[in-house]
Design a protein around this motif. Sequence first.
Motif, short mmCIF file in Angstrom:
data_model
loop_
_atom_site.label_atom_id
_atom_site.label_comp_id
_atom_site.label_asym_id
_atom_site.label_seq_id
_atom_site.Cartn_x
_atom_site.Cartn_y
_atom_site.Cartn_z
N ALA A 112 60.99 80.99 55.85
CA ALA A 112 61.51 80.56 54.70
C ALA A 112 62.51 80.82 53.71
CB ALA A 112 60.59 78.47 53.92
N ASP A 113 63.31 80.26 52.99
CA ASP A 113 64.00 80.66 51.68
C ASP A 113 63.14 80.20 50.79
OD1 ASP A 113 66.17 81.31 50.06
OD2 ASP A 113 67.83 79.35 51.01
N PRO A 114 63.29 81.27 49.58
CA PRO A 114 62.21 80.87 48.73
C PRO A 114 62.98 79.87 47.89
CG PRO A 114 62.67 83.43 49.41
CD PRO A 114 63.39 82.78 50.43
N ALA A 115 64.35 80.24 47.97
CA ALA A 115 65.10 78.53 46.91
C ALA A 115 64.50 77.58 47.40
CB ALA A 115 66.28 78.93 47.38
N GLU A 116 63.47 77.35 48.24
CA GLU A 116 63.78 76.04 48.85
C GLU A 116 61.53 75.75 48.39
OE1 GLU A 116 64.39 75.65 53.11
OE2 GLU A 116 65.87 75.69 52.93
N ILE A 117 61.35 76.73 47.90
CA ILE A 117 59.79 76.75 47.45
C ILE A 117 59.68 77.31 46.15
CG2 ILE A 117 57.89 77.63 47.97
CD1 ILE A 117 58.90 79.36 50.49
N ASP A 118 59.60 75.37 45.58
CA ASP A 118 59.27 76.08 44.11
C ASP A 118 58.73 76.88 43.31
OD1 ASP A 118 56.41 74.58 45.16
OD2 ASP A 118 56.82 73.28 43.62
N THR A 119 56.96 77.42 43.88
CA THR A 119 56.94 78.93 43.20
C THR A 119 57.80 80.18 42.90
OG1 THR A 119 55.28 79.10 45.23
CG2 THR A 119 54.41 77.53 43.71
N PHE A 120 58.25 80.15 43.95
CA PHE A 120 58.95 80.92 43.89
C PHE A 120 60.26 81.42 42.90
CE2 PHE A 120 57.41 82.09 47.85
CZ PHE A 120 56.71 83.00 48.43
N VAL A 121 61.11 79.83 42.79
CA VAL A 121 61.58 79.05 42.37
C VAL A 121 61.02 79.35 40.78
CG1 VAL A 121 62.85 77.69 41.51
CG2 VAL A 121 63.09 78.15 44.03
N PHE A 122 60.16 78.86 40.40
CA PHE A 122 59.12 79.11 39.05
C PHE A 122 59.43 80.45 38.41
CE2 PHE A 122 55.50 79.99 37.37
CZ PHE A 122 55.56 79.12 35.56
N GLU A 123 59.29 81.49 39.39
CA GLU A 123 58.68 82.78 38.90
C GLU A 123 59.70 83.47 38.76
OE1 GLU A 123 55.56 84.97 40.15
OE2 GLU A 123 54.83 83.70 41.74
N ARG A 124 61.21 83.22 39.41
CA ARG A 124 62.89 83.63 39.50
C ARG A 124 62.82 83.14 38.03
NH1 ARG A 124 66.82 81.92 40.00
NH2 ARG A 124 66.54 79.82 41.10
N LEU A 125 62.48 82.39 37.76
CA LEU A 125 63.74 81.89 36.54
C LEU A 125 62.51 82.37 35.04
CD1 LEU A 125 63.92 77.76 37.37
CD2 LEU A 125 65.27 79.33 37.00
N THR A 126 61.23 82.56 35.31
CA THR A 126 60.39 83.27 34.61
C THR A 126 60.83 84.51 34.12
OG1 THR A 126 58.31 81.38 35.05
CG2 THR A 126 57.45 83.34 33.60
N GLU A 127 61.14 84.85 35.29
CA GLU A 127 61.29 86.33 35.29
C GLU A 127 62.24 86.38 34.28
OE1 GLU A 127 61.40 88.12 38.62
OE2 GLU A 127 59.00 87.80 39.16
N GLU A 128 63.82 85.28 34.44
CA GLU A 128 65.32 85.89 33.76
C GLU A 128 65.32 84.98 32.56
OE1 GLU A 128 67.63 82.63 36.89
OE2 GLU A 128 67.50 83.73 38.15
N GLY A 129 63.87 84.51 32.43
CA GLY A 129 64.60 83.63 30.96
C GLY A 129 63.29 85.20 30.35
N GLY A 130 62.26 85.43 30.59
CA GLY A 130 61.98 86.20 29.86
C GLY A 130 62.54 87.70 29.53
N ALA A 131 63.97 88.36 30.84
CA ALA A 131 64.55 89.29 30.33
C ALA A 131 66.04 88.79 29.36
CB ALA A 131 65.56 89.72 31.39
N ALA A 132 65.99 87.74 28.79
CA ALA A 132 67.23 87.04 28.15
C ALA A 132 65.95 87.08 27.05
CB ALA A 132 67.40 85.10 28.86
N LEU A 133 64.75 86.83 26.52
CA LEU A 133 64.82 87.32 25.79
C LEU A 133 64.53 87.63 24.92
CD1 LEU A 133 62.93 85.36 22.98
CD2 LEU A 133 60.94 85.58 24.35
N VAL A 134 63.87 89.72 25.92
CA VAL A 134 64.20 90.21 25.59
C VAL A 134 65.20 91.03 25.05
CG1 VAL A 134 63.73 92.95 26.80
CG2 VAL A 134 61.45 90.99 27.17
#
Length: 260
Positions: free
Chosen positions: A93-115
């Motif tokens: 499956a495309d990870p973009a179609e599974i909410d757990t993978f999307v959640f972890e990606r967005l969290t990583e992007e948010g953390g990187a932006a905060l740093v």
Amino acid sequence: MIFTLLGPLEVHFDGELDLPSATKIRWTLAQLLLRANQVVDRSAIIDELWGEQPPRSALTTAQTYIYQLRKRYRARFSGPFITTRAPGYVLHADPAEIDTFVFERLTEEGGAALVAGDAVRAADRLRAALALWRGPVLSDIPAGPILTPYITHLDEIRMRALRMRTLADAHLGRYRELIPELRFLTHAHPYDEWLHEQLIVALHAVGRRADALETYQRLQRTLDRELGIAPSQPLHQLHHDVLVGVERPRSAEHLLQSMP
């Protein structure tokens, strides 16, 4: 197709729910989705579904569940959905179609932006991540020994995302908006000193010094009564600063380092 696990398990195709009714088939699907594009061992599926004393028919039954999932969804995909690969199966499956993978990606992007000091992007990415949650992970499935650690992992990431989004909003001066949420969180987590610290800071920042002091005193009483300990030194210092009316500068780097 869209697969959502941050809440009850759901499978959507063209906007319509398409989910097996049998609990153990959904349970099997959940295991494959949490490890999408990786091999899931047959023995892990059996352990999850039946525990330490599986029936003699467990292997055959598990294979039947895989067959039923393939049959149900094969028409939805141009390629294979579930393939056999020793020692088990792979769900493709495309990870973009599974909410757990999307959640972890967005969290990583948010953390990187905060740093990086981009609080606006951090708050946006982390708010989008948290908005994916519809309730407890796989709340309609009785998680066993294999799924439980995955659920715990996701819950911990959610709490970290919530803390980072709180920091981003605080950095943007959104203290009034934070106070109701932080009040709820401190009641839900009465021993969490970090959350109490953020509530005290927010209350002090909007001129509610008495409420800030009362929040500290409530935490102090709770820790003493329930655990026989006192608030940590950073909280004690914060209490002193509120008493004397001092507002300390709080850099994003320092706040990130203070997170549990």
